[in-house]
Design a protein around this motif. Structure first.
Motif, PDB file in Angstrom:
ATOM      1  N   ARG A 240       0.784  -1.199  -0.100  1.00  0.00           N
ATOM      2  CA  ARG A 240       0.073   0.143   0.081  1.00  0.00           C
ATOM      3  C   ARG A 240       1.017   1.418   0.018  1.00  0.00           C
ATOM      4  NH1 ARG A 240      -3.239  -3.215   3.634  1.00  0.00           N
ATOM      5  NH2 ARG A 240      -5.601  -3.318   2.897  1.00  0.00           N
ATOM      6  N   ALA A 241       0.343   2.194  -0.676  1.00  0.00           N
ATOM      7  CA  ALA A 241       1.232   3.547  -0.831  1.00  0.00           C
ATOM      8  C   ALA A 241       0.795   4.313   0.459  1.00  0.00           C
ATOM      9  CB  ALA A 241       0.752   4.616  -1.952  1.00  0.00           C
ATOM     10  N   PHE A 242       1.808   5.125   0.891  1.00  0.00           N
ATOM     11  CA  PHE A 242       1.427   5.722   2.633  1.00  0.00           C
ATOM     12  C   PHE A 242       1.730   7.141   2.342  1.00  0.00           C
ATOM     13  CE2 PHE A 242       5.884   4.069   2.932  1.00  0.00           C
ATOM     14  CZ  PHE A 242       6.317   5.166   3.747  1.00  0.00           C
ATOM     15  N   ASP A 243       1.451   7.662   3.334  1.00  0.00           N
ATOM     16  CA  ASP A 243       2.163   8.922   3.885  1.00  0.00           C
ATOM     17  C   ASP A 243       2.281   8.964   5.536  1.00  0.00           C
ATOM     18  OD1 ASP A 243      -0.391   9.455   4.493  1.00  0.00           O
ATOM     19  OD2 ASP A 243      -0.525  11.204   3.034  1.00  0.00           O
ATOM     20  N   LEU A 244       3.005   9.891   6.102  1.00  0.00           N
ATOM     21  CA  LEU A 244       2.696  10.216   7.746  1.00  0.00           C
ATOM     22  C   LEU A 244       2.014  11.286   8.163  1.00  0.00           C
ATOM     23  CD1 LEU A 244       6.431   9.359   8.102  1.00  0.00           C
ATOM     24  CD2 LEU A 244       4.891   7.802   8.621  1.00  0.00           C
ATOM     25  N   ARG A 245       1.167  11.148   9.054  1.00  0.00           N
ATOM     26  CA  ARG A 245       0.644  12.320   9.798  1.00  0.00           C
ATOM     27  C   ARG A 245       1.442  12.363  10.917  1.00  0.00           C
ATOM     28  NH1 ARG A 245      -4.229  15.053  10.729  1.00  0.00           N
ATOM     29  NH2 ARG A 245      -3.968  15.066   8.386  1.00  0.00           N
ATOM     30  N   PRO A 253       8.171  17.146  17.212  1.00  0.00           N
ATOM     31  CA  PRO A 253       7.421  15.904  16.611  1.00  0.00           C
ATOM     32  C   PRO A 253       7.134  14.910  17.574  1.00  0.00           C
ATOM     33  CG  PRO A 253       8.766  16.654  14.811  1.00  0.00           C
ATOM     34  CD  PRO A 253       9.138  17.234  15.972  1.00  0.00           C
ATOM     35  N   THR A 254       5.952  14.918  18.236  1.00  0.00           N
ATOM     36  CA  THR A 254       5.576  13.986  19.133  1.00  0.00           C
ATOM     37  C   THR A 254       4.985  12.635  18.920  1.00  0.00           C
ATOM     38  OG1 THR A 254       3.739  15.223  19.856  1.00  0.00           O
ATOM     39  CG2 THR A 254       5.687  15.699  20.823  1.00  0.00           C
ATOM     40  N   HIS A 255       4.135  12.552  17.827  1.00  0.00           N
ATOM     41  CA  HIS A 255       3.249  11.551  17.243  1.00  0.00           C
ATOM     42  C   HIS A 255       3.060  11.271  15.825  1.00  0.00           C
ATOM     43  CE1 HIS A 255       1.612  12.800  21.159  1.00  0.00           C
ATOM     44  NE2 HIS A 255       1.275  11.659  21.558  1.00  0.00           N
ATOM     45  N   ALA A 256       3.318  10.046  15.541  1.00  0.00           N
ATOM     46  CA  ALA A 256       3.234   9.701  14.088  1.00  0.00           C
ATOM     47  C   ALA A 256       2.593   8.386  13.793  1.00  0.00           C
ATOM     48  CB  ALA A 256       4.548   9.618  13.484  1.00  0.00           C
ATOM     49  N   VAL A 257       1.495   8.520  12.842  1.00  0.00           N
ATOM     50  CA  VAL A 257       0.955   7.408  12.155  1.00  0.00           C
ATOM     51  C   VAL A 257       1.070   7.173  10.711  1.00  0.00           C
ATOM     52  CG1 VAL A 257      -1.334   8.708  11.733  1.00  0.00           C
ATOM     53  CG2 VAL A 257      -1.270   6.466  12.597  1.00  0.00           C
ATOM     54  N   VAL A 258       1.265   5.876  10.286  1.00  0.00           N
ATOM     55  CA  VAL A 258       1.184   5.704   8.929  1.00  0.00           C
ATOM     56  C   VAL A 258       0.136   5.809   8.404  1.00  0.00           C
ATOM     57  CG1 VAL A 258       2.071   4.143   7.072  1.00  0.00           C
ATOM     58  CG2 VAL A 258       3.301   4.459   9.332  1.00  0.00           C
ATOM     59  N   ARG A 259      -0.670   6.212   7.142  1.00  0.00           N
ATOM     60  CA  ARG A 259      -1.746   6.183   6.615  1.00  0.00           C
ATOM     61  C   ARG A 259      -1.497   5.655   5.144  1.00  0.00           C
ATOM     62  NH1 ARG A 259      -4.279  12.020   6.835  1.00  0.00           N
ATOM     63  NH2 ARG A 259      -2.674  12.398   5.385  1.00  0.00           N
ATOM     64  N   ALA A 260      -1.879   4.527   5.279  1.00  0.00           N
ATOM     65  CA  ALA A 260      -1.760   3.329   4.174  1.00  0.00           C
ATOM     66  C   ALA A 260      -3.103   3.079   3.257  1.00  0.00           C
ATOM     67  CB  ALA A 260      -1.086   2.207   4.424  1.00  0.00           C
ATOM     68  N   SER A 261      -2.867   3.079   2.011  1.00  0.00           N
ATOM     69  CA  SER A 261      -4.051   2.891   1.187  1.00  0.00           C
ATOM     70  C   SER A 261      -3.799   2.282  -0.191  1.00  0.00           C
ATOM     71  CB  SER A 261      -5.015   4.261   0.816  1.00  0.00           C
ATOM     72  OG  SER A 261      -6.015   3.980   0.107  1.00  0.00           O
ATOM     73  N   ARG A 262      -4.545   1.444  -0.855  1.00  0.00           N
ATOM     74  CA  ARG A 262      -4.252   0.949  -2.268  1.00  0.00           C
ATOM     75  C   ARG A 262      -4.936   2.080  -3.315  1.00  0.00           C
ATOM     76  NH1 ARG A 262      -2.811  -4.099  -1.652  1.00  0.00           N
ATOM     77  NH2 ARG A 262      -3.448  -5.254   0.182  1.00  0.00           N
ATOM     78  N   SER A 263      -5.551   3.201  -2.778  1.00  0.00           N
ATOM     79  CA  SER A 263      -5.809   4.349  -3.521  1.00  0.00           C
ATOM     80  C   SER A 263      -4.853   5.457  -3.265  1.00  0.00           C
ATOM     81  CB  SER A 263      -7.344   4.813  -3.570  1.00  0.00           C
ATOM     82  OG  SER A 263      -7.473   5.694  -2.423  1.00  0.00           O
ATOM     83  N   GLY A 310      -0.883  19.221  12.625  1.00  0.00           N
ATOM     84  CA  GLY A 310      -0.597  18.196  12.155  1.00  0.00           C
ATOM     85  C   GLY A 310       0.205  18.044  10.864  1.00  0.00           C
ATOM     86  N   VAL A 311       1.478  17.628  10.532  1.00  0.00           N
ATOM     87  CA  VAL A 311       1.978  17.636   9.172  1.00  0.00           C
ATOM     88  C   VAL A 311       1.733  16.670   8.553  1.00  0.00           C
ATOM     89  CG1 VAL A 311       4.300  17.977   8.211  1.00  0.00           C
ATOM     90  CG2 VAL A 311       3.677  18.945  10.477  1.00  0.00           C
ATOM     91  N   ASP A 312       1.300  16.631   7.399  1.00  0.00           N
ATOM     92  CA  ASP A 312       1.226  15.340   6.484  1.00  0.00           C
ATOM     93  C   ASP A 312       2.519  15.301   5.703  1.00  0.00           C
ATOM     94  OD1 ASP A 312      -1.295  14.963   7.186  1.00  0.00           O
ATOM     95  OD2 ASP A 312      -2.204  16.033   5.579  1.00  0.00           O
ATOM     96  N   LEU A 313       3.313  14.173   5.693  1.00  0.00           N
ATOM     97  CA  LEU A 313       4.395  14.011   5.138  1.00  0.00           C
ATOM     98  C   LEU A 313       4.664  13.031   4.212  1.00  0.00           C
ATOM     99  CD1 LEU A 313       7.589  15.000   5.719  1.00  0.00           C
ATOM    100  CD2 LEU A 313       8.007  13.048   6.893  1.00  0.00           C
ATOM    101  N   LEU A 314       5.076  13.264   3.089  1.00  0.00           N
ATOM    102  CA  LEU A 314       5.298  12.356   1.851  1.00  0.00           C
ATOM    103  C   LEU A 314       6.380  11.665   1.904  1.00  0.00           C
ATOM    104  CD1 LEU A 314       3.440  14.752  -0.891  1.00  0.00           C
ATOM    105  CD2 LEU A 314       2.339  12.846   0.389  1.00  0.00           C
ATOM    106  N   VAL A 315       6.620  10.456   1.766  1.00  0.00           N
ATOM    107  CA  VAL A 315       7.913   9.524   1.525  1.00  0.00           C
ATOM    108  C   VAL A 315       7.931   9.384   0.117  1.00  0.00           C
ATOM    109  CG1 VAL A 315       9.166   7.755   2.593  1.00  0.00           C
ATOM    110  CG2 VAL A 315       7.867   9.139   4.125  1.00  0.00           C
ATOM    111  N   GLY A 331      -5.199  18.750  13.156  1.00  0.00           N
ATOM    112  CA  GLY A 331      -4.581  17.355  12.823  1.00  0.00           C
ATOM    113  C   GLY A 331      -4.234  16.652  13.867  1.00  0.00           C
ATOM    114  N   ASP A 332      -4.690  16.892  15.323  1.00  0.00           N
ATOM    115  CA  ASP A 332      -4.278  16.114  16.277  1.00  0.00           C
ATOM    116  C   ASP A 332      -5.348  14.924  16.868  1.00  0.00           C
ATOM    117  OD1 ASP A 332      -6.368  17.671  17.392  1.00  0.00           O
ATOM    118  OD2 ASP A 332      -4.922  18.824  18.673  1.00  0.00           O
TER     119      ASP A 332
END
Length: 387
Positions: A240-245, A253-263, A310-315, A331-332
């Motif tokens: 799945r492609a992903f980005d990070l919030r 930076p204190t918290h991070a979550v991977v947001r993954a999707s097939r779209s 909340g920073v949306d980070l693209l990798v 974004g919290d």
């Protein structure tokens, strides 16, 4: 804090999850439940009283049909259009909150109205980050008022794939992942081009493959303003492609979550899933992870009077580079997410981390002088960042 125990107040929607979770974090510190000042009272210019000495948190208007009607005018809350009016009304409400706070003895804001206004305009956010040297995707510089103009601008730059974003949207409302190869087009979006003249948000991702459909969608969104970015090829994890919030509290930076999707849309409410953060960090390596967090901190530094962003980070594909897609004022909302080890958020959720930052002196309300400028004025993009 001098003068006795701190007292918090929240401008938000009563019963909203954000308000409730922040209130719970305050109570866990042995303090009174925050007073809630409804957005509807602020927007309708009704009675909105801020207690003397309050630390005032500005939160999202939330999914409140009455607030939405005050912001955009009467209509179905699921409609996509109305972003420009929403923004004008919202920034006027932010200015009222600022004025009410300034008129209240010893009251202080925990978020700057001018900074929130910039974060709710993707064009201004992009310019501010770019001016500070924060990596961002390439973007079209001028206004796009039609599908024809979009295609012409893409052809001039030889861009085959772009993200078309409403300037003032949130939660991927109206966002289009668009690709064109001659007359062959494909648009992936949550906007539903159903019967009737209006676009509506859907929780199901849709794909459109005719120019007439794509032109209708772009044409419906363009009057409210568009921000068009070159498609940034995202890395994948577990297919799945992903980005990070990444939530930054008091600039860290204190918290991070991977947001993954097939779209192309990774938003969790649109079918995205929380991915394996350890796997992503492992692929980046120590140096890559440190760089990614440094980029998020630099993005947060562009909004120094905001307690949390909340920073949306693209990798990038191959894990070779990163870029910031957006910075979110609200974004919290990441329930159940513990803080990153070795940070001030370790063992705490995003709201407890914010309360601890205020009470522990890591974030001083109104610590940076605010320029006397109405939120959302076009000159905001020229404001220098703190880096």
């Amino acid at each position: 804090m001098s003068g006795g125990p701190a007292r918090f107040a929240v401008v938000g929607t009563p019963g909203d999850r954000r308000v409730t979770m922040f209130g719970d974090a305050v109570v866990r510190h042995g303090l009174p439940t925050p007073i809630v000042i409804p957005w509807c009272d602020v927007l309708a210019a009704g009675e909105a009283l801020i207690p003397p000495g309050a630390l005032v948190r500005i939160d999202s208007p939330g999914e409140d049909a009455r607030a939405d009607a005050l912001l955009r005018g009467p209509g179905d809350p699921s409609r996509v259009a109305g972003g420009a009016r929403w923004y004008r009304t919202f920034t006027a409400g932010l200015a009222r909150v600022r004025d009410l706070t300034e008129a209240t003895p010893s009251a202080h804001l925990l978020g700057d109205p001018g900074e929130i206004a910039v974060m709710f305009d993707k064009r201004l956010t992009h310019r501010r980050l770019q001016a500070a040297g924060v990596p961002v995707p390439d973007a079209l510089p001028g206004p796009i008022s039609s599908y024809g103009e979009l295609r012409e601008a893409m052809a001039r730059r030889r861009w085959a794939r772009v993200f078309v974003k409403p300037a003032h949207g949130s939660s991927a409302s109206g966002v289009i992942a668009f690709q064109a190869h001659g007359a062959r087009v494909k648009a992936v979006t949550s906007a539903d081009l159903g019967p009737g003249p209006s676009l509506h948000n859907s929780l199901r991702i849709r794909t459109y493959e005719t120019e007439d459909d794509v032109a209708a969608i772009v044409g419906a969104l363009a009057p409210d303003g568009l921000h068009v970015e070159r498609w940034f090829p995202k890395a994948s994890i577990a297919g799945r492609a992903f980005d990070l919030r990444v939530v930054c509290v008091a600039g860290t930076p204190t918290h991070a979550v991977v947001r993954a999707s097939r779209s192309p849309m990774t938003n969790l409410h649109l079918g995205g899933v929380r991915g394996d953060l350890d796997a992503v960090a492992g692929r980046l390596g120590d140096a890559g992870w440190d760089h990614a967090m440094d980029v998020c901190a630099r993005a947060a530094a562009c909004f120094p009077r905001s307690l949390a962003v909340g920073v949306d980070l693209l990798v990038a594909t191959g894990f070779r580079s990163v870029a910031v897609a957006e910075v979110n004022a609200f974004g919290d909302l990441l329930p159940g997410l513990p803080g990153l080890p070795g940070t001030p958020g370790a063992g705490l959720d995003t709201y407890a981390t914010q309360v601890a930052a205020v009470l522990g002196g890591r974030f001083a309300a109104s610590s940076v002088p605010e320029p006397r400028q109405e939120p959302g004025e076009r000159g905001e993009e020229e404001t220098a960042c703190v880096t």
